[in-house]
Design a protein around this motif. Structure first.
Motif, PDB file in Angstrom:
ATOM      1  N   GLU A 265       0.737  -1.004  -0.203  1.00  0.00           N
ATOM      2  CA  GLU A 265      -0.066   0.243  -0.432  1.00  0.00           C
ATOM      3  C   GLU A 265       1.213   1.554  -0.264  1.00  0.00           C
ATOM      4  O   GLU A 265       0.243   2.318  -0.975  1.00  0.00           O
ATOM      5  CB  GLU A 265      -1.238   0.005   1.423  1.00  0.00           C
ATOM      6  N   ALA A 266       2.031   1.454   0.976  1.00  0.00           N
ATOM      7  CA  ALA A 266       2.678   2.424   0.685  1.00  0.00           C
ATOM      8  C   ALA A 266       3.386   2.691  -0.892  1.00  0.00           C
ATOM      9  O   ALA A 266       3.769   3.645  -1.512  1.00  0.00           O
ATOM     10  CB  ALA A 266       3.645   2.001   1.639  1.00  0.00           C
ATOM     11  N   VAL A 267       3.327   1.739  -1.021  1.00  0.00           N
ATOM     12  CA  VAL A 267       4.651   1.496  -2.821  1.00  0.00           C
ATOM     13  C   VAL A 267       3.486   2.472  -4.191  1.00  0.00           C
ATOM     14  O   VAL A 267       3.697   3.319  -4.040  1.00  0.00           O
ATOM     15  CB  VAL A 267       4.605   0.385  -3.168  1.00  0.00           C
ATOM     16  N   ALA A 268       2.412   2.006  -3.534  1.00  0.00           N
ATOM     17  CA  ALA A 268       1.453   2.218  -4.085  1.00  0.00           C
ATOM     18  C   ALA A 268       1.335   4.166  -3.620  1.00  0.00           C
ATOM     19  O   ALA A 268       1.109   4.597  -4.556  1.00  0.00           O
ATOM     20  CB  ALA A 268       0.124   1.818  -4.336  1.00  0.00           C
ATOM     21  N   GLU A 269       0.993   4.008  -2.425  1.00  0.00           N
ATOM     22  CA  GLU A 269       0.266   5.549  -2.916  1.00  0.00           C
ATOM     23  C   GLU A 269       1.712   6.732  -2.973  1.00  0.00           C
ATOM     24  O   GLU A 269       1.564   7.958  -2.676  1.00  0.00           O
ATOM     25  CB  GLU A 269       0.477   5.689  -1.679  1.00  0.00           C
ATOM     26  N   HIS A 270       3.125   6.043  -2.919  1.00  0.00           N
ATOM     27  CA  HIS A 270       4.441   6.931  -3.460  1.00  0.00           C
ATOM     28  C   HIS A 270       5.037   6.496  -4.997  1.00  0.00           C
ATOM     29  O   HIS A 270       5.461   7.053  -5.091  1.00  0.00           O
ATOM     30  CB  HIS A 270       5.523   6.550  -2.843  1.00  0.00           C
ATOM     31  N   MET A 271       3.914   5.936  -5.884  1.00  0.00           N
ATOM     32  CA  MET A 271       3.921   6.007  -7.534  1.00  0.00           C
ATOM     33  C   MET A 271       4.740   6.411  -7.140  1.00  0.00           C
ATOM     34  O   MET A 271       5.611   6.813  -8.084  1.00  0.00           O
ATOM     35  CB  MET A 271       2.925   5.039  -7.384  1.00  0.00           C
ATOM     36  N   ASP A 272       3.599   8.481  -7.680  1.00  0.00           N
ATOM     37  CA  ASP A 272       4.283   9.523  -8.066  1.00  0.00           C
ATOM     38  C   ASP A 272       6.042   9.860  -8.119  1.00  0.00           C
ATOM     39  O   ASP A 272       6.622   9.328  -9.390  1.00  0.00           O
ATOM     40  CB  ASP A 272       3.893  11.261  -7.876  1.00  0.00           C
ATOM     41  N   ARG A 273       6.409  10.127  -6.980  1.00  0.00           N
ATOM     42  CA  ARG A 273       7.916  10.138  -6.202  1.00  0.00           C
ATOM     43  C   ARG A 273       8.650   8.843  -6.837  1.00  0.00           C
ATOM     44  O   ARG A 273       9.713   9.130  -7.030  1.00  0.00           O
ATOM     45  CB  ARG A 273       7.789   9.978  -5.021  1.00  0.00           C
ATOM     46  N   ILE A 274       7.892   7.764  -6.646  1.00  0.00           N
ATOM     47  CA  ILE A 274       9.019   6.727  -6.783  1.00  0.00           C
ATOM     48  C   ILE A 274       9.206   6.927  -8.902  1.00  0.00           C
ATOM     49  O   ILE A 274      10.008   6.502  -9.252  1.00  0.00           O
ATOM     50  CB  ILE A 274       8.451   5.347  -7.013  1.00  0.00           C
ATOM     51  N   LEU A 275       8.404   7.071  -9.665  1.00  0.00           N
ATOM     52  CA  LEU A 275       8.475   7.292 -11.216  1.00  0.00           C
ATOM     53  C   LEU A 275       9.231   8.580 -11.564  1.00  0.00           C
ATOM     54  O   LEU A 275       9.125   9.134 -12.687  1.00  0.00           O
ATOM     55  CB  LEU A 275       7.057   6.651 -11.491  1.00  0.00           C
ATOM     56  N   ASP A 276       9.028   9.984 -10.520  1.00  0.00           N
ATOM     57  CA  ASP A 276       9.484  10.950 -11.129  1.00  0.00           C
ATOM     58  C   ASP A 276      10.777  10.908 -11.908  1.00  0.00           C
ATOM     59  O   ASP A 276      12.062  10.835 -10.651  1.00  0.00           O
ATOM     60  CB  ASP A 276       9.506  11.776  -9.448  1.00  0.00           C
ATOM     61  N   SER A 277      10.661  11.360 -12.888  1.00  0.00           N
ATOM     62  CA  SER A 277      11.754  12.118 -13.282  1.00  0.00           C
ATOM     63  C   SER A 277      12.920  12.937 -13.424  1.00  0.00           C
ATOM     64  O   SER A 277      14.088  13.147 -14.395  1.00  0.00           O
ATOM     65  CB  SER A 277      12.431  11.179 -15.305  1.00  0.00           C
ATOM     66  N   SER A 278      12.326  14.038 -12.162  1.00  0.00           N
ATOM     67  CA  SER A 278      13.482  15.242 -12.524  1.00  0.00           C
ATOM     68  C   SER A 278      14.190  14.747 -12.601  1.00  0.00           C
ATOM     69  O   SER A 278      15.072  16.399 -12.678  1.00  0.00           O
ATOM     70  CB  SER A 278      12.258  16.706 -11.989  1.00  0.00           C
ATOM     71  N   THR A 279      14.483  14.716 -11.287  1.00  0.00           N
ATOM     72  CA  THR A 279      16.589  14.860 -11.324  1.00  0.00           C
ATOM     73  C   THR A 279      16.796  12.721 -10.925  1.00  0.00           C
ATOM     74  O   THR A 279      15.561  12.252 -10.533  1.00  0.00           O
ATOM     75  CB  THR A 279      16.384  15.111  -9.425  1.00  0.00           C
ATOM     76  N   TYR A 280      17.618  12.984 -11.961  1.00  0.00           N
ATOM     77  CA  TYR A 280      18.338  11.848 -12.309  1.00  0.00           C
ATOM     78  C   TYR A 280      19.738  10.687 -12.717  1.00  0.00           C
ATOM     79  O   TYR A 280      19.824  12.493 -11.835  1.00  0.00           O
ATOM     80  CB  TYR A 280      17.338  10.816 -13.940  1.00  0.00           C
ATOM     81  N   SER A 281      20.638  10.588 -12.266  1.00  0.00           N
ATOM     82  CA  SER A 281      21.470  10.064 -12.311  1.00  0.00           C
ATOM     83  C   SER A 281      21.657   8.614 -13.523  1.00  0.00           C
ATOM     84  O   SER A 281      20.927   8.373 -13.498  1.00  0.00           O
ATOM     85  CB  SER A 281      22.206  10.000 -11.091  1.00  0.00           C
ATOM     86  N   ILE A 282      22.750   8.610 -14.137  1.00  0.00           N
ATOM     87  CA  ILE A 282      23.090   8.222 -15.014  1.00  0.00           C
ATOM     88  C   ILE A 282      24.170   6.851 -15.050  1.00  0.00           C
ATOM     89  O   ILE A 282      25.349   6.972 -15.244  1.00  0.00           O
ATOM     90  CB  ILE A 282      23.604   8.039 -16.693  1.00  0.00           C
TER      91      ILE A 282
END
Ligand SMILES: NC(=O)c1ccc[n+]([C@@H]2O[C@H](COP(=O)([O-])OP(=O)(O)OC[C@H]3O[C@@H](n4cnc5c(N)ncnc54)[C@H](O)[C@@H]3O)[C@@H](O)[C@H]2O)c1
Length: 307
Positions: A265-282
């Motif tokens: 449930e916590a994973v589902a609730e945070h999906m927006d942050r999990i999928l956020d790509s505004s900051t990333y590394s390669i």
């Protein structure tokens, strides 16, 4: 501008009897490489055999270049070995390999015939490995080499009806990146091109034949195959004279409370942050990704949770 020269170099270009491969072979030869022009010369689905490679060799010789024809198939280990042996016999070394050969047997996923699926994988993915391994060994001996693997937006982003092709082309990127990592200490660089050009493979989908001619992709391949190239582990999209990096990034993500085992449930609730790509590394390797995860592992260990 410093010249991109392949003078004195030997290149193997697979599937170079037409389309993009022919343009690559001509450009490499124009810049001084001796080119082994490989092609089985079959139809788009990979059946049949013709001497398509001979015509390209004639063209290169006619322009004053050096080339030899080869009709081995990339789709078996023996074919890969024979092709590299032919380049070594004829020209004495192998400096660059362009893994370009390809076929199509498109079908929607629910209708796939496994013989078709395997045939496509055999040419694109296994074929690239079968040709590259003997070349890698020769390059390792000489402490120098350049691989150009050919992928596709069907592999990086997906494409309807192309499960066999898309999965093989995505696999090519994984192969190229491992070759880049293992090759670096031997002076061997490995990069991937995702081309877009009007050829027999795309003529039903793409208009604008001149804007999308293979000649607009060939300069990138020439650079990546040359001594001047310094990059490795890169994937570059190229078409109509436009060039851009394609990459797999790791987002900043969401970190669950280190003192708890996270719930679905916590994973589902945070999906927006999990999928956020505004900051990333390669990350440039699997260990680099692990290093990036290390602080989260440390926080969880400190909180007394099993990793
Ligand atoms: N045209 C595009 O826009 C586009 C887009 C993405 C990727 N690609 C890739 O670029 C490469 C070249 O494609 P193209 O568009 O020039 O098509 P093409 O059909 O003209 O070229 C492919 C060549 O590979 C040869 N070939 C097939 N099986 C072989 C085998 N077993 N051994 C040796 N040669 C073999 C074919 O005879 C043909 O000449 C392919 O790998 C293709 O998947 C092309």
């Amino acid at each position: 501008m410093e010249e991109v020269s392949l003078s004195g170099r030997v290149a193997v270009v697979t599937g170079a009897g037409g389309g993009l491969g022919r343009a690559y072979a001509l450009e490499l030869a124009r810049r001084g490489a001796a080119v082994l022009v490989n092609d089985t010369g079959g139809t788009l689905d990979g059946t049949g055999q013709t001497s398509a490679a001979d015509a390209v060799v004639e063209e290169i010789l006619g322009l004053g270049g050096r080339a030899a024809s080869n009709q081995d198939s990339v789709s078996t280990p023996e074919g890969g070995e024979a092709m590299v042996a032919a380049a070594l016999d004829r020209f004495g070394r192998v400096d660059a390999v362009v893994n370009n050969a390809g076929i199509l047997r498109d079908k929607s996923f629910g209708k796939i015939d496994w013989d078709d699926f395997h045939a496509v994988q055999d040419v694109h993915l296994r074929g690239a490995a079968y040709v590259s391994q003997p070349a890698f060994r020769a390059m390792r001996e000489q402490g120098y080499g350049r691989f150009v693997f050919v992928s596709s937006n069907a592999g990086t982003f997906g494409s309807f009806g192309q499960a066999s092709y898309g999965s093989a082309k995505a696999g090519v990127i994984g192969l190229a990146q491992v070759v880049a990592i293992e090759g670096q200490r031997h002076g061997i660089l490995s990069n991937v091109v995702c081309p877009l050009a009007r050829t027999r493979m795309t003529e039903s989908m793409l208009d604008a034949p001149e804007a999308l001619s293979p000649e607009h992709v060939a300069p990138l391949v020439a650079y990546l195959a040359s001594e001047r190239c310094r990059e490795t582990h890169q994937v570059i999209s190229a078409g109509a004279g436009h060039f851009a990096r394609v990459f797999t990034g790791l987002g900043a993500g969401w970190q669950a409370d280190p003192a708890e085992v996270v719930s679905a449930e916590a994973v589902a609730e945070h999906m927006d942050r999990i999928l956020d790509s505004s900051t990333y590394s390669i990350p440039l390797s699997a260990p680099e990704e692990l290093e990036m995860l290390a602080p989260y592992v440390a926080a969880r260990t400190a909180a007394g949770q099993a990793v």
